[in-house]
Structures are given as C-alpha cells and as structure tokens.
Design an enzyme around this catalytic site. Structure first.
Site, PDB file in Angstrom:
ATOM      1  N   LYS A   1       0.782  -1.114   0.052  1.00 41.73           N
ATOM      2  CA  LYS A   1       0.049  -0.060   0.011  1.00 41.73           C
ATOM      3  C   LYS A   1       0.847   1.196  -0.093  1.00 41.73           C
ATOM      4  O   LYS A   1       0.563   2.396  -0.870  1.00 41.73           O
ATOM      5  CB  LYS A   1      -1.023   0.091   1.423  1.00 41.73           C
ATOM      6  N   ARG A   2       1.933   1.155   0.824  1.00 42.97           N
ATOM      7  CA  ARG A   2       2.513   2.519   0.791  1.00 42.97           C
ATOM      8  C   ARG A   2       3.360   3.021  -0.545  1.00 42.97           C
ATOM      9  O   ARG A   2       3.770   3.880  -0.802  1.00 42.97           O
ATOM     10  CB  ARG A   2       3.716   2.442   1.960  1.00 42.97           C
TER      11      ARG A   2
END
Length: 489
Positions: free
Chosen positions: A252-253
């Site tokens: 996600k990051r």
RNA sequence: GGCCCUAUCGUCUAGGGGUUAGGACAGGUGAUUCUCAGUCAUCAGACCGGGGUUCGAUUCCCCGUAGGGCUACCA
C-alpha cells in the site's frame, strides 16, 4: 487437456501481484484450450471473509479473467472452497498417519515458540526438535480420543534431497534435513496451506501449478507430500514477485495495489491487463500495447523472466492512454459515463451523447491519463472562471478587444452549433482586416474562451463546446457565444 | 542465522560465445508559429564485482556482493 488453477485467499482486496499470477494462468491455458480452475483458499478462518470472496470474483472478472470451474460456476471437481472440502483433508491425513508419514504433535504454541528461541544460533536449521515425532502412535491416538488437542505433522524423510523441475527456474533441489516437519492439520481440524494445496491439486487433477515465487521454498515440502501419497507432482512454474520502487514487495505505501483501486481511479481493465502481462514477460517482439486476444495468442511461459519486477505506475498510465485511444468513440463514451456521472454530470446515454463524450474524452486523454482525471477536466466545458486579471487584461489590450468583439459579432449571427470551419473563416477575416495574427490573434481567443493561458488546442476545444452545447447534458456545456459575451463591452 | 531464487539503461525488457547490446516508459533537445499537452524527429542512458573455461566473454562455470523469498497450528 491441461488443467491449471488460480487459488487466492479471500483475505482482502485483490492485489495486482496476485492478479498477475491469475492472468498468467489464464493466458497460458487459453492459448492451449485448457481448463482454468478458480479455487478459494479460505483455510485462514481469522482473515477470510465472505465479502472478500465476492469482491475477488467481481475484481477478477473486471480485469477480464475467466475461469471454467469455480465456486460460482461449479464443475466436476468441486466444491471449490477449501472450507467445504474438510473430508478430503481428513481422509488424506488418516492415510498419512496409517502409512507412518504423519504424527500427532501435542506441543503447545508457547512451547514451540520457546523452543524456537532456544534453538536460534544453534546447529538446528529446522528450528524445531520434533519432540513428538517418535511418540508411540497407539498412545497418541488414545490421547487424541480422550480429547487432547493435537496438530498433525508430516514426517519429512531424512538424509535425502527433494527436487523438482520448475518451468521458469529449471531444476531446484533441497536437502530434507533442513526442512522441519510441517503442520498439515491444525489442532482445530482445519488443514494448513502446504497440505490443502496438495490434496486439492491432486483431486482437482491440476497438472501445472503457476504461482508466485514466494511458494518456491514450500514446494519442497509439497513434493514430499505428493510422494507420500504416491502421486506424481504437477509441473511447477514460479513467477517472480512484483516490487515497489524501493525494491520491497509491492504494498500500500507504494501507491495503489488492489484491482479495485485501479478501477476506481479510472484505469481501463484492458490497460491494467496489458501492463501486468508485461511485468516479467515479453512477447518477444517490441510491441508494448496488446489487447487481451493478442496476449492470449502470444503468451508463452518460456518467455517469463526469472527476476523480480518493479511496478512502474508511469508506464501503466501511458498504456492506459494508449488503450483509451484504441476504443471507438461510442464505446469509450459507454465506459466513461459512470466516471462522468460520479463527477456530477447527468445525461441520457443515447448514441449521440455517448459518441460526443467518447470523442471529447479521447481529446482530453492528450492531457490526462486516467478516466477520473478526464472526468474532472470535463468541468471546464460547463464552467468557466475568469479571474479579474484576465478580464482586465483583455479589456486593456486594444488588439485583444478588437479580436474578441469581432469574433463575437461574427458568431452572433450564426446558429448553434457553430461549425469550426466558420470560426476559421471569421478569424481569417479578422486577420485580413486588422492585420492581427499569430499569438496576438489566438491567445486572446483562448483567454476569452477558457480564462486560462494554456489548455486544449482551440481546434479541438471549439468544436467540443459547440457540439456539446446542443446536447442535453447537465450542467450544460457552455458554447462560444456565452463565453464571449462576458468580454464584449 | 540456515536454505532457496535472482542480477542488461532510472524502470519494464530483447538478445546472446565475436552485435554500433535492440525496443518501450520516464528524461533532454528540435519541429509543429496561441499555450500546455499530444504527435513527429533526435539525443543521452545498461551487461553488479572478482576469478576461471575459451582465440574471444555481457552471454557458460565458480566465488563474492546486493536484492528477494522461505524458515507459522498465514497463504
């Protein structure tokens, strides 16, 4: 007929890495007229959720993956959810126990954890002493029948090698002494991954396992289980991982990672499909933009690369644009409509409007990559903000005032929509009469029309608003006349 | 820590014992004379290091290094 499977866990949104694995399975089998099985691996009761499974199916379908057998379509080798296949696993476990290939393990998690800590740094690569391995089976059975909790472990044979051929990596082999005895059945009665895959792949007659490289090491244990069950293991093809820009597993990051996110942002499924297929595979020629049909045709497992690939959002965007351009205007209009509606537009989805929308969106794709961005850009057609500076600037300049008032006078006489050829005539006339040309001529027109220094080419923009202004779209597209009125004093 | 996998431009990749090491995205420059974008043209940019094998290695082998994975009663 070759049978492959895609076996995701319904533990969250579909990650592009998993989608890529599914895609490679799909491409491989479609090119060979084989069968693609979708199996839900929901043995992790903590994390698996029914709604995730539903999302999983819609997201995969959105991408364009099709399967021939699965929980939603059925098939001769069901059920296709591991949570519904308990009997298969129980029977297999009993067989292994009877053949002395498995044993009960009574160790508590605390004990195992402590043991693991104690063994760190010591000469015990398996990290587990297999205390229960030599327990008397009769006594163990008694303890279990008296209700004592026990997991079942597979008895890894000692002092030998396990090897298998991987279609991507070639021959891979492991020393069995380095492998610990894996739990195959938890004390809860739910099978563990390394076991359930094997049992299911056997009973579903899978003959080629295409999956992520994160499963490569576990394959050794799985091959051992096949052997214990006297089954021939399938062929394997382990795909490299998909990484983020920092070379860590894509998460996600790094940005969007789930199919749903890409869909919401306005990526075309065909574009994502295309991009994903190019991650770790190439068609051999230099083509970058390929349709699903072309991909199915040219996909070949032999051309899959061994090394991990970094997910390049920029290239995905570029491919998205290319696929937008591949579409017919009306088709694009159809696909794009939900995004426009989401951005606050209302209109009837008739062919005339959809074609205009598609045509306009295609022009705007020169300036934006994503359908959401393009939808946002449509607002410039229905709303103009003229800053006081712009208005003043246009009034204070003699040439600008001349150009605009003449242009306004010219189009005022004409009915909407004004054909672009007429605008060309009018501007030519202005040039002839006033001698104003080039930047002096066109820049004021742009400013007066859009209120902005830069933007869509006027030869695209003018037809766009003229044709759009007679369509029933809400809010309505503002035509030239209304835009110029403001400046004509 | 142990084991397994991997290593070509910044990124995705093609190639393969002798090549000007090719393409695409991104970047630079020029053209398209309203701008930005787009388009077209053009430029720059890579074989991880060290040993072998060989007449010759980026390509084959070994070692190192780096990255990743596995080492769960997760998948």
């Amino acid at each position: 007929m070759i049978r492959v499977r895609f076996a995701p866990s319904p533990t969250g949104f579909v990650h592009v890495g998993n989608a890529r694995t599914a895609l490679f399975n799909f491409f491989h089998v479609r090119g060979k007229k084989g069968v693609c099985v979708l199996r839900i691996e929901d043995t992790d009761v903590e994390r698996s959720k029914k709604e995730y499974e539903e999302n999983l199916l819609t997201d995969l379908k959105w991408l364009g993956i099709e399967w021939d057998e699965g929980p939603d379509v059925g098939g001769d080798f069901g059920p296709y959810r591991q949570s519904e296949r308990g009997e298969f696993y129980k029977q297999a476990v009993q067989r292994l126990i009877e053949k002395d290939n498995a044993y009960y393990c009574f160790c508590s998690r605390e004990e195992l954890e402590k043991e693991k800590q104690d063994l760190i740094g010591l000469d015990n690569p398996a990290g587990y002493t297999h205390r229960c391995r030599n327990l008397d089976m009769e006594k163990s059975r008694l303890r279990v029948s008296q209700g004592e909790e026990a997991a079942v472990r597979f008895k890894v044979p000692k002092n030998r090698q396990v090897s298998f051929r991987d279609m991507v990596r070639g021959d891979v082999s492991f020393e069995t002494n380095l492998l610990n005895d894996p739990v195959i059945m938890r004390s809860s009665g739910i099978p563990a991954y390394n076991f359930s895959v094997v049992i299911d792949d056997i009973s579903m007659k899978i003959d080629l396992v295409i999956r992520g490289e994160d499963h490569l090491s576990n394959t050794a244990r799985q091959v051992l289980i096949y052997e214990a069950l006297e089954q021939t293991p399938p062929e394997f093809a382990h795909l490299s991982m998909v990484m983020g820009a920092d070379n860590a597993k894509l998460s996600k990051r790094h940005g969007s990672t789930s199919l749903a996110q890409f869909r919401e942002q306005g990526y075309l499924p065909a574009a994502l499909l295309n991009y994903l297929s190019l991650l770790g595979w190439s068609p051999g020629d230099d083509k970058q933009v390929l349709t699903k049909e072309e991909l199915i045709k040219s996909f070949n497992l032999n051309k899959v690369s061994k090394s991990a690939a970094i997910f390049d959002y920029q290239k995905l965007k570029w491919i998205n644009r290319e696929h937008i351009r591949l579409l017919e205007d009306s088709t694009l209009g159809e696909i794009f409509s939900p995004f426009l509606e989401e951005a606050g537009f209302a209109f009837e989805r008739n062919p005339e409007i959809l074609t205009w929308i598609g045509k306009t969106a295609k022009v705007m794709s020169n300036y934006h990559y994503l359908l959401t961005e393009i939808a946002e850009a449509f607002k410039s057609l229905t709303k103009v903000d003229f800053s006081p500076d712009i208005i003043k600037g246009l009034r204070d300049s003699g040439t600008s005032r001349k150009v605009i008032s003449r242009l306004f006078a010219g189009i005022s006489r004409l009915d909407s929509p004004v054909a672009f050829s007429r605008i060309v005539e009018i501007t030519q006339k202005i040039r002839q009469k006033t001698g104003i040309k080039g930047k002096e001529l066109y820049h004021p027109i742009r400013l007066a029309l859009t209120g902005k220094e830069s933007g869509i080419e006027l030869s695209d923009f003018i037809p766009m608003i003229e044709e759009g202004s007679i369509l029933k779209i809400s809010p309505p597209v503002i035509n030239m006349k209304s835009r110029l009125e403001i400046h004509d004093h």
